[in-house]
Design an enzyme around this catalytic site. Structure first.
Site, PDB file in Angstrom:
ATOM      1  N   GLY A  26     -10.502  -3.296 -11.017  1.00 16.93           N
ATOM      2  CA  GLY A  26     -10.470  -2.388  -9.869  1.00 16.93           C
ATOM      3  C   GLY A  26     -11.238  -1.107 -10.101  1.00 16.93           C
TER       4      GLY A  26
ATOM      5  N   CYS B 289       0.843  -1.199   0.000  1.00 16.23           N
ATOM      6  CA  CYS B 289       0.000   0.000   0.000  1.00 16.23           C
ATOM      7  C   CYS B 289       0.876   1.246   0.000  1.00 16.23           C
ATOM      8  CB  CYS B 289      -0.904   0.016   1.225  1.00 16.23           C
ATOM      9  SG  CYS B 289      -1.872   1.527   1.318  1.00 16.23           S
TER      10      CYS B 289
END
Lengths: 259, 302
Positions: free
Chosen positions: B264, B129
């Site tokens: 996504g 991340c």
């Protein structure tokens, strides 16, 4: 099942230098939108701009669903160039909407600038009721005031103020509301505020409502990617933690919003 | 035509997955798309304790893409198992749980706790991340640390283990190899690219977090290249992702070496995007007499 639909542009009328009123007709049956609901509308048909933009319901008419918007960037500039017959991809109606009014209570509506868009939808919904709402409407200048004639046509006489004072009272809309509350103590005894407008207006409105012990709700605006609660992009800080403007809102109790 | 694929030990009815962070916990999309038609849903990244995430603004649009700095907001593993997992169990769709920790021991504990939950079919380890504080990124950018954290999780779970790689490295194939050597069953790639946007009028960053992760079609060619590089380096299957908006995009990833694909940012634009992409893949395959997605994996002619 899906709330994704295509709609045909019926009209895209320029109201001021920056403001437009767009009417669209869904090409399939959709859920009935209510005041405070919104739609995610595609600006273009390609990959840039990529994301849809949120627009609240302004009005439901016999000729279609209306949104009222201000051109603020690329997406809205592209939208402003749509012509009758153009097809838009839309998701909606979305969001919680304004809560139903309690029986017998008075209603104060407060709009700032293009925030009149959802406030008008609620005004129209309540205009026919026995207790007509009182609407306060502020803008930068007189030329930024929208749908005054439309308001009058539904029987609402807006109380107007502008920053410049060229139309209506000079000063913030909350100043005018404060004066009204002072002069009408019985009105404010059982009263609820519904508002939409810039953050600065909503912040001082929250303070004013707190001071007078009034209940109130605000329809908020945030950048959104999905509009359905998945991306977690449009959060607002509240007394109950971060909430999603799209799914938990866009309407929140004034006293829960942490400015 | 048989659409099923094996992502290591994880068997999917078809190769289309909803990517983590773009599909909530699944239920957000109920009423907007047919979740049961997807090969798998990867839920929003979970940690042992709930996380509040970053302050707003968290997202901003950029050319053919968007930046996000959500900051791994999530309800925590226990709430997920109790409140969200029952909804997902009603579908044939496989459930992949994305998770992360702040230390190697947290990663291992999270994996162990998720492994015992009924209805979880695979774990996707987020070591990549871009919105975590500096220091955290070494899990996904230093191959030695990647090896250690994946090894620790491998010992903690017998579930299919997918490692999601960061594109913010010089040599992603080296990171892929480290994860494979540590026992990963499959790799997801790519996560978002660290990026930044500035408002030239206020001279302030457009995101409260200053930087965020770039996703959307803008990153697709980078992602395709990285899948291709990893495919040549490792033997474990790859899940390709990064700006897939159409069936053609998905097939491009498969040709580069992906066994399955994840959709996504497209879910944000159209909640039915993943199902539409699956339909498009079927159409593409039947028009060309392709009997299995496996025929496409790595079939690029270089």
């Amino acid at each position: 099942m899906s709330r994704l639909f295509e709609a045909s542009v019926k009209e895209n009328r320029r109201l001021t230098e920056k403001h437009y009123l767009l009417t669209f007709n869904p090409l399939k049956k959709i859920r009935r939108p209510g005041p405070g609901n919104f739609f995610m509308i595609s600006a273009g048909n390609g990959l840039d701009p990529l994301l849809k933009r949120p627009f609240s319901l302004h009005r439901r008419t016999g000729s279609g669903i209306r949104i009222l918007y201000r051109v603020t960037g690329r997406g809205t500039a592209i939208l402003s160039r749509k012509r009758p017959g153009d097809v838009l991809e839309i998701i909606g109606p979305l969001g919680n909407g304004f809560p139903a009014r309690r029986a017998g209570e008075n209603t104060i509506l407060v709009a700032g600038g293009v925030g009149i868009a959802p406030v008008f939808a609620l005004a129209e919904h309540l205009a026919a009721s026995a207790k007509k709402p009182v609407l306060f409407y502020g803008a930068k200048t007189g030329s930024d005031l929208l749908c005054i004639d439309e308001l009058k046509s539904i029987g609402i006489e807006p109380r107007i103020c502008t920053d410049t004072g060229d139309t209506g009272r000079k000063g913030p809309v909350t100043g005018m509301l404060r004066e009204f509350l002072g002069k009408n103590p019985s009105f404010s005894e059982d009263c609820c505020i519904y508002a939409c407008g810039p953050e600065s207006m909503l912040r001082s409105l929250s303070a004013l409502a707190g001071e007078y012990g009034l209940r109130g709700y605000a329809a908020l605006e945030q950048n959104m990617a999905c509009g359905i609660g998945a991306c977690l992009g449009c959060i607002v800080n509240t007394t109950r933690g971060y909430k999603r403007v799209c799914r938990d809102g866009p309407v929140f109790p004034l006293n829960e919003i942490i400015w | 035509m048989n659409l099923s694929v094996n992502v290591g030990k994880l068997k999917l009815g078809n190769p289309v997955i909803a990517a983590s962070g773009t599909f909530g916990y699944g239920e957000e999309y109920s009423g907007f798309t047919d979740i049961g038609r997807l090969g798998a849903v990867t839920v929003k990244g979970l940690s042992l304790s709930p996380r509040e995430g970053n302050p707003p603004p968290r997202i901003v649009e950029t050319p053919a893409g968007m930046l996000n700095a959500v900051g791994l907001q999530n309800i925590g593993i226990d709430s997920f198992i109790k409140d969200k997992l029952p909804f997902l169990r009603q579908f044939e769709t496989r459930v992949i749980v994305n998770f992360f920790g702040d230390s190697i021991s947290e990663y291992a504990e999270a994996a162990a706790r998720l492994s015992s939950a009924e209805g979880v079919h695979a774990l996707e380890m987020n070591i990549s991340c871009p919105n975590k504080q500096a220091g955290w990124s070494i899990f996904g950018t230093d191959p030695k640390v990647t090896f250690r954290v994946v090894s620790a999780v491998r010992k903690a779970t017998a579930m299919p283990l997918i490692v999601k790689l960061s594109p913010n490295v010089t040599d992603i194939a080296m990171m892929a190899k480290a994860a494979e050597d540590a026992g990963a069953d499959a790799l997801s790639l790519i996560n978002t690219l660290t990026a930044m946007a500035i408002d030239i009028n206020t001279r302030r960053p457009k995101l409260a977090n200053i930087t965020g992760g770039l996703s959307g079609p803008a990153i697709r060619p980078v992602a395709v290249r990285m899948v291709w590089e990893c495919y040549r380096k490792v033997k474990i299957p790859l899940i390709g992702m990064g700006g897939i908006m159409s069936a053609e995009d998905a097939i491009e990833f498969m040709l580069a070496g992906a066994t399955a694909v994840a959709v996504g940012t497209a879910n944000f634009v159209n909640p039915g995007a993943a199902v539409d992409i699956l339909q498009g893949i079927k159409t593409f395959m039947s028009a060309r007499g392709i009997r299995s997605p496996r025929e496409l994996t790595g079939a690029v002619r270089c």
